[in-house]
Design an enzyme around this catalytic site. Structure first.
Site, PDB file in Angstrom:
ATOM      1  N   SER A 294      43.601  32.484  42.592  1.00  0.00           N
ATOM      2  CA  SER A 294      44.723  32.896  41.759  1.00  0.00           C
ATOM      3  C   SER A 294      45.351  34.156  42.324  1.00  0.00           C
ATOM      4  O   SER A 294      44.880  34.720  43.317  1.00  0.00           O
ATOM      5  CB  SER A 294      44.255  33.149  40.317  1.00  0.00           C
ATOM      6  OG  SER A 294      43.348  34.239  40.273  1.00  0.00           O
ATOM      7  N   LYS A 295      46.417  34.618  41.666  1.00  0.00           N
ATOM      8  CA  LYS A 295      47.162  35.781  42.161  1.00  0.00           C
ATOM      9  C   LYS A 295      46.303  37.029  42.248  1.00  0.00           C
ATOM     10  O   LYS A 295      46.573  37.910  43.071  1.00  0.00           O
ATOM     11  CB  LYS A 295      48.360  36.035  41.256  1.00  0.00           C
ATOM     12  CG  LYS A 295      49.435  34.957  41.345  1.00  0.00           C
ATOM     13  CD  LYS A 295      50.599  35.270  40.423  1.00  0.00           C
ATOM     14  CE  LYS A 295      51.667  34.188  40.506  1.00  0.00           C
ATOM     15  NZ  LYS A 295      52.798  34.460  39.588  1.00  0.00           N
TER      16      LYS A 295
END
Length: 560
Positions: A294-295
């Site tokens: 994820s980010k």
């Protein structure tokens, strides 16, 4: 068009037991049945990548697209791009354009999609609503779906009751057996309704996933599910099934997070009489801590890596290896080699860890595999655009690229590599713990002889002759000092480059000499010429250095 596709012989479905009518489907369902896709040997392979235009193209989505692309190309089939934009609130045309741009950058050209091909279009779900409504009405007429007039409050109450009973939160079936009169009464009142699909209350469904093998679900965990919302918008699983069937998709290769959707889609396929595609669910891409990437783990979109200076061929190569391999130790592949070697049977069902260090290394391999003329142009333009050089091509650029390329993994690294070459941090080196042994090895004597060679013009004369002149001079210089090997070259490297390590010293010094003569280096690059370096050496206080004191302030001023 849909009727034509459904009746073609390109694929056969084998379902046990056969469902003769919706009433048998509902009341005389056996406990277990299997769904298998049986593709004729001469059937065309058609795969699709179906992104939602609600953001940037994630590396996981890019790998899914790549696997579809490689499978299609390896089988001589078609790679279809379909835009799943039914989320009207979040979907934007800007995101769609960004996804298409990223796919094109990766070199994953599609055979059909928005603006390309018309046989199975349109290729945006938002443009296919009339088709979804047509098939929803067909299911309503056949009895496979029914109108559900339950309010949101009623549905929430059902969930609460299920939770209290510790049961799956499935629909209770309130309107599944409603009399026609009850339905007509609600229609007359204008009560909003959804279309719900009738799911058998017993048994299980099995599929043979091309990556995961046999996968099964119990039907009593699903409940009757909605295929059309009360606002007339179709639900994802219904859209996908109709789209894949009417576009004659033979293989659905997608992320494992879509695996639970397969149950609902298989039931819709059967109810509409559509042939079933083969399914292959690819594992998720994981972060180093083995959580979903994820980010918070850093860059995750293709666009971000493009902007960071990564090459498309390196991204494609690395993404292909996240869950796939050709069975050898080889890790370097061009796109054509991947097409030749790719097999869905060699895709691993375990999660693949995204290693940014490995990606960077691989980018370096591909960067250095570029023909030298193209590489020199690429890096030269970077040096000029960032203000290091005043020219982007020529002998100096070629020589610099040749010298520095082995230390460059990203084009964006090239600026740092050249800046390091042009800089002269001799004071920091001489006063560092690593530099102390060199200083103590009579470095001041070497410096004195080097300054004499500079003052006499002997050194610059040798550099003017190039590599042969340098080598001849170094050999004679070593004989004069009675030094050779490391005891000769380490002091020279420190005095001439200001560093303990770096690319080939002779080539570096010759290049620094040329840079000072040709005026190709921009004034703001922080370049210290050879002449300036010798003036710095001339003013060094060796006595202070040998006593572990900093160098003279005046020398530091000249360096800066």
């Amino acid at each position: 068009m849909a009727a034509l596709v459904a009746g073609t012989p390109w694929m056969r479905i084998r379902v046990i037991p056969e469902f003769a009518s919706p009433f048998i489907f509902r009341r005389h369902f056996r406990r277990n049945f299997s769904v298998r896709a049986s593709i004729d040997s001469d059937a065309p392979v058609r795969v699709r990548f179906a992104p939602s235009p609600t953001g940037n193209l994630h590396v996981g989505g890019a790998r899914t697209a790549l696997f579809n692309y490689l499978f299609a190309r390896s089988k001589g089939g078609k790679f279809v791009l379909r835009i799943e934009d039914t989320d009207l609130e979040r979907s934007t045309r800007e995101s769609e354009e960004a996804v298409l741009r990223d796919l094109a950058w990766l070199g994953l050209d599609w055979d059909e999609g928005p603006g390309v091909g018309v046989d199975y279009g349109p290729y945006r779900q938002s443009e296919r609503n009339s088709m979804y409504k047509q098939y929803a009405e067909k299911l309503l007429e056949s009895g496979h779906v029914y109108r559900c007039f339950c309010s949101n409050e009623e549905l929430e109450k059902m969930k609460e009751i299920a939770e209290l009973k510790k049961l799956p939160p499935v629909y209770s079936g309130k309107w599944a057996t409603a009399a026609d009169g009850e339905v007509e009464e609600e229609l007359a009142k204008g009560t909003p309704y959804t279309y719900r699909f009738r799911v058998p209350k017993e048994g299980s469904l099995k599929i043979n996933d091309l990556i995961r093998g046999e996968v099964s679900w119990k039907l009593d965990t699903v409940g009757d599910f909605v295929i059309m919302r009360s606002n007339g918008q179709p639900v994802y699983n219904f859209c996908v099934t109709v789209d894949d069937a009417t576009m004659a998709i033979s293989h659905v290769i997608r992320a494992e997070e879509h695996l639970p959707n397969t149950l609902r889609q298989a039931l819709i396929y059967k109810a509409l009489g559509f042939p079933m595609p083969s399914f292959a669910h690819v594992s998720l891409i994981l972060a180093p801590d083995r959580s979903k990437l994820s980010k918070r783990h850093g860059a995750t979109s293709v666009g971000q890596y493009r902007d960071m200076g990564y090459l498309p061929q390196a991204m494609v190569n690395y993404l292909a290896l996240l869950g796939w391999g050709d069975g050898t130790e080889n890790e370097f592949f061009t796109i054509d080699q991947l097409v030749e070697k790719f097999s869905i049977g060699r895709v691993n069902k375990s999660g693949a860890v995204f290693d940014s260090t490995k990606l960077r290394w691989m980018n370096g391999q591909h960067l250095r595999a570029i023909p030298f003329e193209e590489l020199s142009q690429l890096i030269g333009e970077r040096w000029k655009s960032t203000g290091l050089l005043t020219e982007s091509e020529g002998p100096f650029v070629d020589d610099a690229v040749q010298l520095l390329k082995d230390g460059i993994d990203l084009v964006t690294d090239s600026g740092t590599a050249l800046s390091n070459l042009l800089s002269y941090p001799v004071h920091a080196t001489l006063t560092s713990p690593e530099g102390r042994p060199i200083v103590e090895d009579k470095l001041s004597e070497v410096s004195a002889h080097l300054l004499a060679a500079y003052d006499s013009g002997e050194l610059f004369g040798a550099l003017e002759e190039g590599p042969a002149g340098w080598q001849k001079w170094v050999k004679g210089f070593g004989k004069t000092l009675k030094r050779k090997g490391k005891s000769l070259f380490m002091p020279l490297r420190v005095l001439l480059t200001g560093k303990l390590h770096g690319p080939d010293m002779g080539s570096s010094v010759i290049l620094i000499y040329k840079a000072g003569n040709h005026g190709i280096v921009s004034p703001q690059a922080g370049f210290v010429t050879l002449k300036e370096r010798f003036e710095i050496l001339r003013q060094l206080d060796w006595e202070a250095l040998n006593q572990d004191h900093p160098a003279l302030e005046s020398a530091a001023t000249i360096s800066n």
